[in-house]
Design a protein around this motif. Structure first.
Motif, PDB file in Angstrom:
ATOM      1  N   THR A 166       1.944   6.386  -7.059  1.00 48.95           N
ATOM      2  CA  THR A 166       0.799   7.152  -7.543  1.00 48.95           C
ATOM      3  C   THR A 166       1.080   8.644  -7.497  1.00 48.95           C
ATOM      4  O   THR A 166       0.794   9.378  -8.449  1.00 48.95           O
ATOM      5  CB  THR A 166      -0.455   6.825  -6.709  1.00 48.95           C
ATOM      6  OG1 THR A 166      -0.774   5.439  -6.853  1.00 48.95           O
ATOM      7  CG2 THR A 166      -1.645   7.662  -7.168  1.00 48.95           C
TER       8      THR A 166
ATOM      9  N   LEU B  46       0.826  -1.208   0.000  1.00 53.61           N
ATOM     10  CA  LEU B  46       0.000   0.000   0.000  1.00 53.61           C
ATOM     11  C   LEU B  46       0.861   1.259   0.000  1.00 53.61           C
ATOM     12  O   LEU B  46       0.582   2.225  -0.725  1.00 53.61           O
ATOM     13  CB  LEU B  46      -0.931  -0.014   1.211  1.00 53.61           C
ATOM     14  CG  LEU B  46      -1.992   1.095   1.273  1.00 53.61           C
ATOM     15  CD1 LEU B  46      -2.932   0.972   0.073  1.00 53.61           C
ATOM     16  CD2 LEU B  46      -2.775   1.019   2.576  1.00 53.61           C
TER      17      LEU B  46
ATOM     18  N   SER C  93      -4.418   3.932 -11.213  1.00 46.71           N
ATOM     19  CA  SER C  93      -3.816   3.633  -9.913  1.00 46.71           C
ATOM     20  C   SER C  93      -4.779   2.854  -9.028  1.00 46.71           C
ATOM     21  O   SER C  93      -4.391   1.884  -8.356  1.00 46.71           O
ATOM     22  CB  SER C  93      -3.395   4.937  -9.233  1.00 46.71           C
ATOM     23  OG  SER C  93      -2.811   4.678  -7.990  1.00 46.71           O
TER      24      SER C  93
ATOM     25  N   TRP D  97       2.569   1.618  -3.391  1.00 44.04           N
ATOM     26  CA  TRP D  97       1.549   2.054  -4.353  1.00 44.04           C
ATOM     27  C   TRP D  97       1.269   3.539  -4.210  1.00 44.04           C
ATOM     28  O   TRP D  97       1.165   4.269  -5.204  1.00 44.04           O
ATOM     29  CB  TRP D  97       0.277   1.252  -4.137  1.00 44.04           C
ATOM     30  CG  TRP D  97      -0.905   1.788  -4.890  1.00 44.04           C
ATOM     31  CD1 TRP D  97      -1.233   1.548  -6.177  1.00 44.04           C
ATOM     32  CD2 TRP D  97      -1.902   2.700  -4.376  1.00 44.04           C
ATOM     33  NE1 TRP D  97      -2.370   2.233  -6.517  1.00 44.04           N
ATOM     34  CE2 TRP D  97      -2.799   2.943  -5.434  1.00 44.04           C
ATOM     35  CE3 TRP D  97      -2.116   3.302  -3.147  1.00 44.04           C
ATOM     36  CZ2 TRP D  97      -3.905   3.786  -5.285  1.00 44.04           C
ATOM     37  CZ3 TRP D  97      -3.206   4.146  -2.993  1.00 44.04           C
ATOM     38  CH2 TRP D  97      -4.093   4.378  -4.070  1.00 44.04           C
ATOM     39  N   GLY D  98       1.180   4.028  -2.957  1.00 44.11           N
ATOM     40  CA  GLY D  98       0.908   5.439  -2.720  1.00 44.11           C
ATOM     41  C   GLY D  98       2.020   6.333  -3.247  1.00 44.11           C
ATOM     42  O   GLY D  98       1.760   7.368  -3.882  1.00 44.11           O
TER      43      GLY D  98
END
Length: 705
Positions: free
Chosen positions: A135, A128, A319, A131-132
């Motif tokens: 993004t 997570l 995303s 991914w953040g």
């Protein structure tokens, strides 16, 4: 446009770096050792070489297309859509987009595996956070994302050097051919293949490059060859340095093989993050290109870009999709899915070049020319590999692509560039025409091909429903209009197109022919002689009989002018009853005179009309006396059998005067042989309270064939 090109990305920054970092990613570090342990050195090298044959052929095909078109934004999607149309482009572009977003989850999953092997953190939390970060970078700027990749490229170079200088754990000989005990050859191939799918990373950034044509070709080819060299080197080093059992049991064994472990870790994490970032930057560009062509719902939202040309809405949606996949999937399952999605795209890139070369259109003049064997190799290799990897999922992939294609067909997308689909059908038609024209004609090949001379579009509109009954489902109709030179030709053609459109919507062959002429009767014969000498000529000419005496006389003059071509074309003359029309479009009476020369086309026409009306056919004949009735009935029953008419066909033999009998018959349509004179035609018309179709045979029909 010039300013955009000046500020765009160069070859190294915009193509080579993201492509090579996507190629040299998670598979090289975390799956290459296992592949060697499972397949042996020879098996691994064949997998590497086979995968690269496919990708090199595809890269060369893509390069050839790039030197023939101005690609614009959208990468591989743009190549396909500008060659085969927006529908086929969208059918490939949509799966390509999803495969790019799946790639993000694939690479983040790989990073998470490495991180959790060092730190005791929940894998979902690591994924997570990564991914953040990715993004945010992709939302801020593609240029910033690619400049960060310079540092990652440096870290990867040091990690490769550390691996080359690292220790050996193997005291025995390397395994040449593996037992494939944990996975079969093609499953292993499927796990490796995502390593080489990075060839589209640079192409997907085509809208942000200074010179996309040169940069994509040079950067992609250089990255592919770099990847091939390093994968072969890694395979050899794994085989020489590590025993088979360790390779199979420890997918992170590379961490023990570097001279400086920290460099290996940095290389793994950097390469995986770079691949994920490259995919997360590329996917929104594909989505935005699809949206700009209205190939997806919410097109205005996804096509919207910021002042610095960033498709921010597309980035956010991409995303979120990658996050959803990340939370529910594992690395190996994603690998198989990505393999088939990318192979489908590669298939179409190779197919585009193959089609362009095969049909021989002059517009295909690429500066980078390749042998036709290259796209054939790429196409066959892709399809063959897909079925061997997973035949059921391959069929599902094809079904999805076809489903998207037919969905987009209904959106009536209009391509501003044109495409080669028409050229494909022309090439097939030319081939078919040559084969057909080299063979002798036989009446069994006859099907309705009707030429209809009309003065204006309304004349055709009145009979269009009846014409459909004559040609459906596989006949042809040519609407011929003689245009007065003083008339507006474009307006006339538009009106003809309008009345033909209902037939075309049913996929019936309907073609307009507009000729400038001031004398309809005189010029019709010349036009008809010309049409009879082309491929797919008309075999029947169709007239309607007017209620006006003067027009009937002109019709008779027209028939006399056509006497020299009458052996090559049949004749249909329709009189629509002004009061009853075609009645219920149910009952058809076909009048067959003894020894008539016009029964072939009459019967064939009756069959067509009966089928399309779902009607009833009755064969009628007049006997001179009652003693002849049994014999005639027997003859007609035999004719029904020989002509293979429907078993429901009725026989009606009557004694009396023909004009009295036909006047008394109740039917929706009478079909008769062509009368010898205008007087006979008018006499029949005056007697019969129903529509009439007069028929004259040529020498092309034979109902018994």
């Amino acid at each position: 446009m010039k300013n955009t090109r000046k500020e765009g990305l160069g070859t190294f920054e915009g193509v080579y770096t993201p492509t090579v970092l996507t190629i040299l990613g998670v598979v090289m570090y975390l799956r290459m050792g296992w592949i060697v342990g499972n397949s042996g050195i020879i098996g691994t090298l064949t997998i590497i070489i086979l995968a690269h044959i496919i990708t090199i052929a595809t890269t060369l095909s893509m390069s050839s297309m790039l030197t023939n078109i101005d690609i614009g934004a959208g990468g591989a999607y743009a190549i396909v859509s500008r060659s085969l149309g927006l529908e086929i482009g969208g059918a490939i572009g949509i799966p390509l987009y999803f495969s790019q977003t799946l790639s993000v989850a694939f690479y983040i999953t790989g990073f998470t595996e490495v991180w959790t092997s060092f730190f005791d953190h929940p894998s979902w939390l690591v994924g997570l956070v990564v991914w953040g970060i990715l993004t945010v970078l992709s939302v801020v700027s593609a240029r910033l994302a690619f400049r960060i990749q310079y540092f990652i490229l440096g870290a990867m170079i040091f990690s490769v050097g550390s691996f080359i200088m690292g220790p050996s754990l193997n005291s025995g000989n390397p395994v040449l051919i593996g037992d494939f005990e944990q996975s079969g050859y093609w499953n292993t191939f499927a796990i490796f293949f995502p390593a080489v799918t990075g060839i589209l990373a640079g192409a997907s950034m085509s809208g942000e490059l200074k010179n996309p044509r040169q940069s994509i070709i040079k950067g992609t080819l250089a990255a592919v060859m770099t990847g091939l060299s390093i994968y072969v080197l890694f395979a050899l080093l794994f085989a020489l340095r590590v025993p088979e059992d360790i390779l199979l049991s420890d997918t992170s064994i590379i961490l023990q093989l570097g001279k400086y472990r920290i460099l290996i870790v940095a290389g793994i994490m950097g390469a995986v993050l770079s691949s994920a970032l490259s995919s997360l930057v590329s996917a929104p560009r594909t989505l935005a290109a699809l949206a700009e062509n209205r190939s997806i719902p919410l097109a205005k939202i996804f096509a919207k870009k910021t002042a610095n040309n960033e498709p921010r809405n597309a980035v956010i949606v991409s995303s979120l999709i990658s996050l959803a996949v990340l939370l529910v999937s594992n690395l190996d399952s994603l690998a198989a899915m990505l393999t088939l999605f990318f192979l489908t795209t590669y298939c179409m890139i190779n197919l585009v070049v193959l089609v362009e070369q095969a049909i021989g259109v002059i517009s295909f003049r690429p500066r980078f020319r390749i042998s036709i064997l290259i796209p054939i190799t790429g196409l066959v290799g892709c399809v063959f590999s897909m079925f061997l990897i997973n035949k059921w999922f391959t069929w599902i992939t094809f079904i999805v692509v076809l489903g998207i294609y037919y969905m987009l067909r209904r959106r009536n997308l209009v391509s501003p560039w044109g495409d080669v689909r028409g050229g494909v059908f022309i090439a097939l038609t030319e081939w078919g025409a040559q084969k057909s024209m080299s063979m002798p004609y036989h009446p069994r090949l006859w099907k309705p091909s009707i030429l209809i001379p009309v003065e204006n579009s309304e004349d055709f509109r009145r009979i269009s429903r009846f014409i459909r009954s004559l040609i459906n489902p596989s006949g042809r109709v040519y609407c011929l209009t003689m245009n007065d030179n003083g008339a507006d030709r474009q307006e006339l053609e538009e009106k003809i197109d309008t009345v033909l459109q209902p037939l075309k919507e049913e996929n019936l062959f309907a073609q307009k022919i507009v000729i400038n002429s001031r004398d309809f009767n005189q010029d019709l014969n010349i036009v008809l002689q010309s049409l009879l000498n082309v491929f797919l000529p008309p075999n029947t000419i169709f007239f309607t009989l007017s209620e006006e005496a003067e027009k009937r006389k002109k019709f008779l003059e027209m028939l006399k002018n056509l006497e020299d071509v009458r052996k090559r074309i049949g004749l249909l003359c329709l009189r629509i009853h002004p009061k009853y029309g075609f009645g219920q479009e149910k009952d058809i009476h076909l009048w067959l005179r003894s020894k008539s020369k016009n029964y072939n086309l009459a019967v064939l026409s009756a069959i067509q009309i009966m089928k399309n009306w779902n009607g009833n056919l009755t064969l009628c004949r007049v006997a001179e006396n009652s003693s002849q009735v049994p014999k005639i009935e027997k003859e007609l029953l035999k004719f029904v059998e020989d002509a293979r008419l429907p078993i429901s066909t009725k026989i009606d033999v009557k004694v009396g005067n023909f004009y009295d009998l036909i006047r008394e018959q109740s039917t929706d349509l009478n079909i008769l042989g062509m009368a010898n004179s205008l007087g006979q035609i008018e006499n029949i018309i005056d007697q019969v309270p129903a529509s009439i179709l007069f028929v004259g045979d040529s020498e092309l029909e034979n109902v018994l064939a």
